[in-house]
Every structure is written in C-alpha cells, then in structure tokens.
Design a protein around this motif. Sequence first.
Motif, short mmCIF file in Angstrom:
data_model
loop_
_atom_site.label_atom_id
_atom_site.label_comp_id
_atom_site.label_asym_id
_atom_site.label_seq_id
_atom_site.Cartn_x
_atom_site.Cartn_y
_atom_site.Cartn_z
N PRO A 1 45.40 42.01 41.60
CA PRO A 1 45.50 42.95 40.48
C PRO A 1 46.15 42.34 39.24
CG PRO A 1 46.14 44.01 42.55
CD PRO A 1 46.00 42.54 42.83
N ASN A 2 47.14 41.47 39.42
CA ASN A 2 47.82 40.89 38.27
C ASN A 2 46.88 40.06 37.41
OD1 ASN A 2 50.69 41.69 38.52
ND2 ASN A 2 50.54 40.65 40.48
N GLU A 3 45.92 39.39 38.05
CA GLU A 3 44.97 38.55 37.33
C GLU A 3 43.69 39.31 36.97
OE1 GLU A 3 45.58 35.54 36.32
OE2 GLU A 3 47.54 35.41 37.30
N GLY A 4 43.52 40.52 37.49
CA GLY A 4 42.31 41.29 37.22
C GLY A 4 41.08 40.72 37.87
N LEU A 5 41.26 40.04 39.02
CA LEU A 5 40.16 39.36 39.68
C LEU A 5 39.95 39.88 41.10
CD1 LEU A 5 40.84 35.65 38.64
CD2 LEU A 5 39.05 37.16 37.76
N ALA A 6 38.73 39.66 41.60
CA ALA A 6 38.40 40.08 42.97
C ALA A 6 37.44 39.05 43.57
CB ALA A 6 37.76 41.46 42.97
N TRP A 7 37.43 38.97 44.89
CA TRP A 7 36.53 38.08 45.62
C TRP A 7 35.88 38.88 46.73
CZ3 TRP A 7 41.26 37.07 43.74
CH2 TRP A 7 41.39 35.99 42.87
N ILE A 8 34.56 38.85 46.78
CA ILE A 8 33.83 39.52 47.85
C ILE A 8 33.36 38.45 48.83
CG2 ILE A 8 31.91 41.02 48.47
CD1 ILE A 8 34.13 42.34 46.75
N GLN A 9 33.89 38.48 50.03
CA GLN A 9 33.57 37.50 51.05
C GLN A 9 32.54 38.06 52.02
OE1 GLN A 9 34.90 34.09 51.92
NE2 GLN A 9 32.94 34.43 52.93
N ARG A 10 31.37 37.43 52.09
CA ARG A 10 30.35 37.82 53.06
C ARG A 10 30.45 36.89 54.25
NH1 ARG A 10 28.47 41.54 49.95
NH2 ARG A 10 27.96 41.12 47.77
N SER B 1 31.66 35.73 46.20
CA SER B 1 31.50 35.91 44.76
C SER B 1 32.86 36.20 44.13
CB SER B 1 30.52 37.04 44.46
OG SER B 1 30.92 38.23 45.11
N THR B 2 33.08 35.65 42.95
CA THR B 2 34.28 35.92 42.17
C THR B 2 33.91 36.90 41.07
OG1 THR B 2 35.14 33.70 42.61
CG2 THR B 2 36.14 34.93 40.80
N LEU B 3 34.57 38.04 41.05
CA LEU B 3 34.22 39.11 40.12
C LEU B 3 35.46 39.61 39.41
CD1 LEU B 3 31.97 41.14 42.61
CD2 LEU B 3 31.16 39.57 40.86
N SER B 4 35.24 40.40 38.38
CA SER B 4 36.37 41.05 37.72
C SER B 4 36.74 42.31 38.50
CB SER B 4 35.99 41.43 36.28
OG SER B 4 35.01 42.46 36.29
N LEU B 5 38.00 42.69 38.36
CA LEU B 5 38.44 43.94 39.00
C LEU B 5 37.72 45.13 38.39
CD1 LEU B 5 40.29 44.59 41.32
CD2 LEU B 5 42.19 44.84 39.72
N ASP B 6 37.30 44.98 37.12
CA ASP B 6 36.49 46.02 36.48
C ASP B 6 35.23 46.30 37.30
OD1 ASP B 6 37.67 47.07 34.16
OD2 ASP B 6 37.28 45.22 33.06
N GLN B 7 34.53 45.22 37.70
CA GLN B 7 33.26 45.41 38.39
C GLN B 7 33.45 45.99 39.78
OE1 GLN B 7 30.25 42.43 38.18
NE2 GLN B 7 29.25 43.10 40.06
N VAL B 8 34.42 45.47 40.54
CA VAL B 8 34.54 45.92 41.93
C VAL B 8 35.11 47.33 42.05
CG1 VAL B 8 34.72 43.59 42.86
CG2 VAL B 8 36.81 44.84 42.30
#
Length: 434
Positions: free
Chosen positions: A256-265, A280-287
Amino acid sequence: MEIAKLANQEIDILKEWSHLRSCGHSIDSAVDTLEHNYRIHSQKHGFRCKCCDQEVTMVLRKGSPHFRHQGERCPSADNYKSYINRVNNYETKEIHSIGRIILRVYLEGQLKIKGVTVEDGYMYRTLLKIVPDFILTFPDGRQWAIDYVTGKKQDDTYRNYINKRTNTYKEFGFKPVYFIDSSWIAEHPDHSMITLYLAENQMRVTSSKDRMWTNFIQEYYDTFGEEFVHRELFKTSSIKKLDPVLNIYSLAYVNPNEGLAWIQRLIPYSKKFGYHVYRSTLSLDQVTTLSADMEEFQWWDENEDQVMIDTLNQLSAAFENEYEIPQNEPEAPISLGDNFQATAIDSVNGFYLKGQANTPSSSAQTLVELINESMDVTMAKDLVEIINNLKSQMSREDLVLIRAEARSVMGKLSEHRNLPWDLREVLIEIALIT
C-alpha cells in the motif's frame, strides 16, 4: 470504533493519528493535537455512533485511538472489540494499521463511481463471529469481505484459522477477498517455483484470466506433451498437481505504501509450494478496480494475452529444434472467393445487427464454418476483427464454440499440420478471445 459522526461530518480518529505520526509528530505530540482538536466536542457529547446513533466518547489510547459507546452497546461495539482482538493476535499491527487506511482510500476511489459502498467490517449491523477489514456492498445487495493480511504465521493453527475465516465469511453471505502483504512473496531464483506459507493456499482465487491461463496451458500439454512443457516452462522433469485436473490460481500481493500490487498465477504443487505461471506488476488503482461485469477485481495486465501467444511460439520453436520437425512448404491456402467471404461476413454482421444474438448458436455456427485450415490469412484477420467487435453481444457458449474450433484447426504441433505460421498466429488469437 475508529470513525464517528460529528454533526454532518465523519471523524476518522485513527486516520488522523496515522497522518500526524507520518508527518513526524511524536506519540505525545499526536495525542496533544487530537486533544486540542476534538476533546471539547467529546465533552459536549457531540460524537455519535454511525451504526446506532448513540453517543460515543473519544479515547486517545496511545497507538489505538478510538471511540467508545457510552450507553447500550450496539453490534458495532462488540464487532469492534472482536476486530481489534483479531488484529492484535494475527496481524503485524503497525503495518496493518497504515496499510488498511491506504487500501481503503484506493477502494473508495475506485468503487464509489460503481455505486459500491466501502465500510469498516466492524460497522456491520449484525454481530459477526469474525470481522473483516472492510465490507463492500454492491447496488444489487451482494457483499464482499476484504482483508489485508500482514501476519506471517506458517503453522497449522494459523492455516486452520484462515480456513475458518473464509468459511465464516461465506456463511454470512460474503465473498472473501484477500490482499496479502508483498513481504510474503517468495520465488526460487533458478526455478519456476514459489514457496508458500501454509495459509496462503487458503487465500487463492480463480479469476476469469486464471481460467484462460488454464485452458492455454492445457493447450501446451496437448500440443507438446506434459514432460516437454514441464521441462521447458517449469524447469522440472515432473510436476505433481495438487488437484486431479489442471487449474491455475491467483494470489494478490500489495504494498500500500508504494501503491503497487503483484498478481501471482500458480499451479499448486503441495501445501507449501507452487509452480510459477506468471506474475504481473500492477498499480493498486487497477487491482481495486472492478471488471466490466462487476464480478471480480481486475487482477490482470494488458500484456497477458500476448504473453500466452509468445510462450506458445517459444515452445513451438524449442519443440521443432529438439525433434527436428521438417519445415515443409505449406500448401497454398484455397481461396474461398471474395463473394463468399463478403457474403459470409455480412451474414454474421447482419445476424447481430438484427438483435438476434440470443438465438441458439446460429451466429457461432456461421463463424465456426468460416474458421478452417483452407482460409487465407486476410480472411482470418477479418474474422478476428468481427468477433472482437461483436463479442459483447455473443453468449459465452458462442465464444466457447469459436475458440474450440480455432484450436481444432490449429491442431497439435506433433501432427505436422502444414499451416502457414501467420495463419497459425491468427488462429491462436481467435483461440484466446474472451
């Protein structure tokens, strides 16, 4: 509770506390500032509970400022007590507290425009056995339980607790969704393997993109054989699947502090290991953004379809090189004629333009008949454009038929079907349309 009403405003005491601390205030300075801003309002009985509208009093306990009921307790008071006990027992408190505040901002920013309300779990009007961080309420009445997981517990007790937590949410009619702190991510540097806490397998989901990956990796298996795929894709000579059939799952990690997310399949290997499929590396906005049908979060990136195609092409090249598949000149495709092509495509367009998309599979059947190994590449590309333009009007069954036919025409590489590679690439694109 951490939020109370003051006239027509909502005061989030924990959010203000966290903001002061992040700006460099000491604990004593943060307490003094909140005392100065709000103590007089509390003394004048100005704060009210959002749930029951009874009077609440501000309590500036260091590290956990909150509001306390003065009169008869409502469900939110007991839910809040249960919630705080859960956080204290199972989360890394400071990381969870700050991350939860940030995550709520993102959720509210993305979901408000969809008419979805975001509420602290403890504010639920019914007594809950286990209280989530947030409850999302959709316009049609559906509700999701959202948790930000930070505590690193790898024993069976914690795994059983996560399982109980998931089942309890489902009993109350909530769809459970877990955002896991990114510090949990673990991947072997030399192999396509990830290590899992025992609880992580309890938090996996199957999204629409996971189902697409499942179908495509099954296509790899059918085309090249499992042994070859395991060696080339997963860097192993064998693969043990936890489930009797192939299934791809996702885990969502966030910072959350970096505004980032990772979706691991991943493909589960055991309770503690899984095979890496794609991350995939995504923004916290998208996820925290909902899909078009509002059935799931958008836990995928724009490049994943292309990654699937590229992976198939890489495996194809490796397979041909290893088994020395002869590169015969493909037979020239049989031209179906401009009149036939125009007539067929017009019939498909006309079918949908007349609003007949719900007529059982007539449109799909027309498209299926057009997809064959004798068509030329230009026509195949035209079909891709038509399907993409009209797929919103097609039923899921229509798309399943179309994808299946494209895969059938492609055939297995081991069959040595002499399709031009540019036609095969377009067929792959049709087989991926969702």
